[in-house]
Design a protein around this motif. Structure first.
Motif, PDB file in Angstrom:
ATOM      1  N   GLN A  77      23.997  -6.126  -3.282  1.00 31.56           N
ATOM      2  CA  GLN A  77      24.345  -7.218  -2.614  1.00 31.56           C
ATOM      3  C   GLN A  77      22.991  -8.187  -2.047  1.00 31.56           C
ATOM      4  O   GLN A  77      23.079  -9.493  -2.140  1.00 31.56           O
ATOM      5  CB  GLN A  77      25.023  -6.904  -1.223  1.00 31.56           C
ATOM      6  CG  GLN A  77      26.533  -6.350  -1.544  1.00 31.56           C
ATOM      7  CD  GLN A  77      27.404  -6.211  -0.441  1.00 31.56           C
ATOM      8  OE1 GLN A  77      27.551  -7.154   0.392  1.00 31.56           O
ATOM      9  NE2 GLN A  77      27.752  -5.056  -0.161  1.00 31.56           N
ATOM     10  N   GLU A 114      20.307  -8.462  -3.693  1.00 32.11           N
ATOM     11  CA  GLU A 114      19.642  -9.100  -4.620  1.00 32.11           C
ATOM     12  C   GLU A 114      20.656 -10.262  -4.975  1.00 32.11           C
ATOM     13  O   GLU A 114      20.233 -11.358  -5.430  1.00 32.11           O
ATOM     14  CB  GLU A 114      19.579  -8.288  -5.864  1.00 32.11           C
ATOM     15  CG  GLU A 114      18.579  -6.995  -5.889  1.00 32.11           C
ATOM     16  CD  GLU A 114      18.668  -6.302  -7.268  1.00 32.11           C
ATOM     17  OE1 GLU A 114      19.295  -6.534  -8.060  1.00 32.11           O
ATOM     18  OE2 GLU A 114      18.002  -5.383  -7.252  1.00 32.11           O
ATOM     19  N   ALA A 115      22.000 -10.158  -4.984  1.00 38.68           N
ATOM     20  CA  ALA A 115      22.924 -11.160  -5.282  1.00 38.68           C
ATOM     21  C   ALA A 115      22.751 -12.310  -4.360  1.00 38.68           C
ATOM     22  O   ALA A 115      22.746 -13.397  -4.486  1.00 38.68           O
ATOM     23  CB  ALA A 115      24.316 -10.861  -5.251  1.00 38.68           C
ATOM     24  N   GLU A 150      19.849 -12.986  -2.814  1.00 38.85           N
ATOM     25  CA  GLU A 150      18.464 -13.775  -2.966  1.00 38.85           C
ATOM     26  C   GLU A 150      18.802 -14.619  -4.438  1.00 38.85           C
ATOM     27  O   GLU A 150      18.139 -15.506  -4.388  1.00 38.85           O
ATOM     28  CB  GLU A 150      17.484 -12.725  -3.174  1.00 38.85           C
ATOM     29  CG  GLU A 150      17.042 -11.824  -2.041  1.00 38.85           C
ATOM     30  CD  GLU A 150      16.253 -10.723  -2.388  1.00 38.85           C
ATOM     31  OE1 GLU A 150      16.017 -10.476  -3.671  1.00 38.85           O
ATOM     32  OE2 GLU A 150      15.561 -10.232  -1.729  1.00 38.85           O
ATOM     33  N   GLN A 151      19.454 -14.313  -5.181  1.00 40.99           N
ATOM     34  CA  GLN A 151      19.824 -15.059  -6.369  1.00 40.99           C
ATOM     35  C   GLN A 151      21.005 -16.153  -6.294  1.00 40.99           C
ATOM     36  O   GLN A 151      21.249 -16.691  -7.098  1.00 40.99           O
ATOM     37  CB  GLN A 151      20.098 -14.031  -7.531  1.00 40.99           C
ATOM     38  CG  GLN A 151      19.022 -13.138  -8.042  1.00 40.99           C
ATOM     39  CD  GLN A 151      17.797 -13.704  -8.552  1.00 40.99           C
ATOM     40  OE1 GLN A 151      18.043 -14.735  -9.020  1.00 40.99           O
ATOM     41  NE2 GLN A 151      16.717 -13.266  -7.950  1.00 40.99           N
ATOM     42  N   ARG A 152      21.488 -16.273  -5.147  1.00 40.92           N
ATOM     43  CA  ARG A 152      22.502 -17.402  -4.783  1.00 40.92           C
ATOM     44  C   ARG A 152      23.849 -16.900  -5.676  1.00 40.92           C
ATOM     45  O   ARG A 152      24.474 -17.961  -5.722  1.00 40.92           O
ATOM     46  CB  ARG A 152      21.974 -18.763  -4.846  1.00 40.92           C
ATOM     47  CG  ARG A 152      20.884 -19.065  -4.135  1.00 40.92           C
ATOM     48  CD  ARG A 152      20.336 -20.727  -4.059  1.00 40.92           C
ATOM     49  NE  ARG A 152      19.401 -20.884  -3.078  1.00 40.92           N
ATOM     50  CZ  ARG A 152      19.811 -21.300  -1.746  1.00 40.92           C
ATOM     51  NH1 ARG A 152      20.761 -21.401  -1.582  1.00 40.92           N
ATOM     52  NH2 ARG A 152      18.872 -21.565  -1.066  1.00 40.92           N
ATOM     53  N   GLU A 153      24.000 -15.719  -5.576  1.00 37.06           N
ATOM     54  CA  GLU A 153      25.005 -15.280  -6.348  1.00 37.06           C
ATOM     55  C   GLU A 153      26.099 -14.991  -5.409  1.00 37.06           C
ATOM     56  O   GLU A 153      27.525 -14.894  -5.633  1.00 37.06           O
ATOM     57  CB  GLU A 153      24.914 -14.094  -7.046  1.00 37.06           C
ATOM     58  CG  GLU A 153      24.188 -14.647  -8.538  1.00 37.06           C
ATOM     59  CD  GLU A 153      23.679 -13.401  -9.491  1.00 37.06           C
ATOM     60  OE1 GLU A 153      24.155 -12.229  -8.980  1.00 37.06           O
ATOM     61  OE2 GLU A 153      22.982 -13.485 -10.303  1.00 37.06           O
ATOM     62  N   SER A 166      13.823 -14.091   3.029  1.00 36.74           N
ATOM     63  CA  SER A 166      14.764 -14.845   3.033  1.00 36.74           C
ATOM     64  C   SER A 166      16.033 -14.297   3.184  1.00 36.74           C
ATOM     65  O   SER A 166      17.138 -15.089   3.117  1.00 36.74           O
ATOM     66  CB  SER A 166      14.668 -15.045   1.179  1.00 36.74           C
ATOM     67  OG  SER A 166      15.051 -14.149   0.441  1.00 36.74           O
ATOM     68  N   ARG A 212      21.554 -15.675   3.435  1.00 30.11           N
ATOM     69  CA  ARG A 212      20.218 -16.321   3.230  1.00 30.11           C
ATOM     70  C   ARG A 212      19.605 -16.954   4.456  1.00 30.11           C
ATOM     71  O   ARG A 212      20.241 -17.588   5.395  1.00 30.11           O
ATOM     72  CB  ARG A 212      20.031 -17.270   2.098  1.00 30.11           C
ATOM     73  CG  ARG A 212      20.386 -16.544   0.877  1.00 30.11           C
ATOM     74  CD  ARG A 212      20.292 -17.382  -0.392  1.00 30.11           C
ATOM     75  NE  ARG A 212      21.485 -18.408  -0.349  1.00 30.11           N
ATOM     76  CZ  ARG A 212      22.650 -17.944  -0.877  1.00 30.11           C
ATOM     77  NH1 ARG A 212      23.031 -16.861  -1.086  1.00 30.11           N
ATOM     78  NH2 ARG A 212      23.742 -19.023  -0.780  1.00 30.11           N
ATOM     79  N   ASP A 246      20.468 -21.123   5.470  1.00 24.19           N
ATOM     80  CA  ASP A 246      21.665 -21.498   4.734  1.00 24.19           C
ATOM     81  C   ASP A 246      22.525 -22.273   5.302  1.00 24.19           C
ATOM     82  O   ASP A 246      22.924 -22.328   6.511  1.00 24.19           O
ATOM     83  CB  ASP A 246      22.458 -20.148   4.220  1.00 24.19           C
ATOM     84  CG  ASP A 246      23.178 -20.466   3.002  1.00 24.19           C
ATOM     85  OD1 ASP A 246      23.692 -21.637   2.776  1.00 24.19           O
ATOM     86  OD2 ASP A 246      23.530 -19.772   2.355  1.00 24.19           O
TER      87      ASP A 246
END
Length: 297
Positions: free
Chosen positions: A133, A135-136, A138-141, A157, A276, A279
């Motif tokens: 989660q 990672e997702a 951070e990757q804006r997923e 971030s 994030r 955001d």
């Protein structure tokens, strides 16, 4: 083409009277006349016939009117769409959650209430281990997550705010001596065989349980690794070993399993709400505020 001039043109077309049109627009006749002249010069066509007795549309004015109304309508629609998006009324919200967190009572309440408050928002739910989660996010997923804090702290971030503290429980076969013990401590498990999450699965509570056992003086003897919480509880019912699980898993009713609360005050795990840093998506703030209100209320 100046949008304001189109607005003046439509109002004048409705009134066919410069004074009344100017009053509707909250201006005097002179600037209205200049604006119409400017529009006519830009289009290269006369839009109104103006005499002392009447003001009427020319053929060119009639041709422009429907398009002018459509353009102004589209502009209003665009403004409304932007406002709804910024205010969180519409759009998409991608929510991450762990398997165990979905079993907590607040979770279905949160999802139902948010959907009721924001029916035009498309909500996408994704079940992922906590580390994935992060990672997702951070990757804006993902936009917002319900997770446990991985042992490797998230980078700057991602903001993780504590949401609720959840007890850790012992899951054990009903025939095991600890199932009926007066009190159970983590240290009592030092010689037990363990059923545990696979380390490679990236499940944050697994690292927390290992750290808890280390704090109480032992390394658990893991005899079986699993990927899913329900599997862990199911295998505990076989007597294969004991398991330390978040209290939410006690909702999984499998015959032969007893859940016991530890006497140790540190046998807890924390659910965080994460997003994030900075955001601007207002839907995230609304979801997070709602979650905090539900948990605190």
């Amino acid at each position: 083409m100046n949008i304001r001039h189109l607005e003046y043109f439509v109002i004048l077309s409705d009134e066919l009277h410069f004074r009344r049109a100017a009053e509707r627009l909250g201006m005097t006749q002179a600037p209205l006349s200049l604006a119409i002249q400017s529009l006519e010069n830009e289009l290269g066509a006369k839009l109104f016939y103006r005499t002392k007795r009447a003001t009427t549309l020319t053929e060119a004015g009639v041709a422009l009117l429907d398009d002018a109304r459509a353009i102004l309508s589209r502009m209003e629609h665009a403004k409304e769409a932007v406002w709804q998006t910024v205010s969180g009324e519409v759009g998409r919200l991608r929510v991450g959650f762990t398997n165990a967190s979905s079993l907590l009572p607040f979770f279905p309440h949160l999802i139902r209430k948010y959907r009721a408050l924001r029916p035009k928002v498309s909500m996408v739910l994704r079940e992922l281990p906590s580390s994935l989660q992060i990672e997702a996010l951070e990757q804006r997923e993902l936009d917002v997550s319900l997770l446990r804090l991985p042992s490797n702290a998230p980078i700057s971030s991602v903001v993780c705010t504590p949401l609720l503290e959840e007890p850790l429980l012992l899951a054990v076969h009903a025939g095991h001596p600890l199932a009926t013990a007066t009190s159970v401590s983590v240290a009592d498990l030092c010689d037990e065989s363990f059923i545990a999450y696979a380390q490679r699965a990236g499940i944050a509570v697994s690292d927390q349980i290992l750290a808890l056992c280390a704090k109480h003086g032992f390394v658990p003897n893991v005899v079986q690794e699993v990927q899913q919480a329900s599997t862990m509880v199911g295998l505990a019912s076989t007597g294969l070993g004991v398991a330390i699980v978040p209290s939410a898993l006690a909702t999984i009713a499998i015959p032969g399993v007893v859940f016991r609360r530890f006497s140790d005050l540190d046998a807890t795990t924390t659910i965080y709400i994460a997003h994030r840093f900075g955001d601007a998506n207002s839907r995230v703030g609304q979801f997070a505020d709602l979650a905090m209100n539900i948990v605190s209320g």
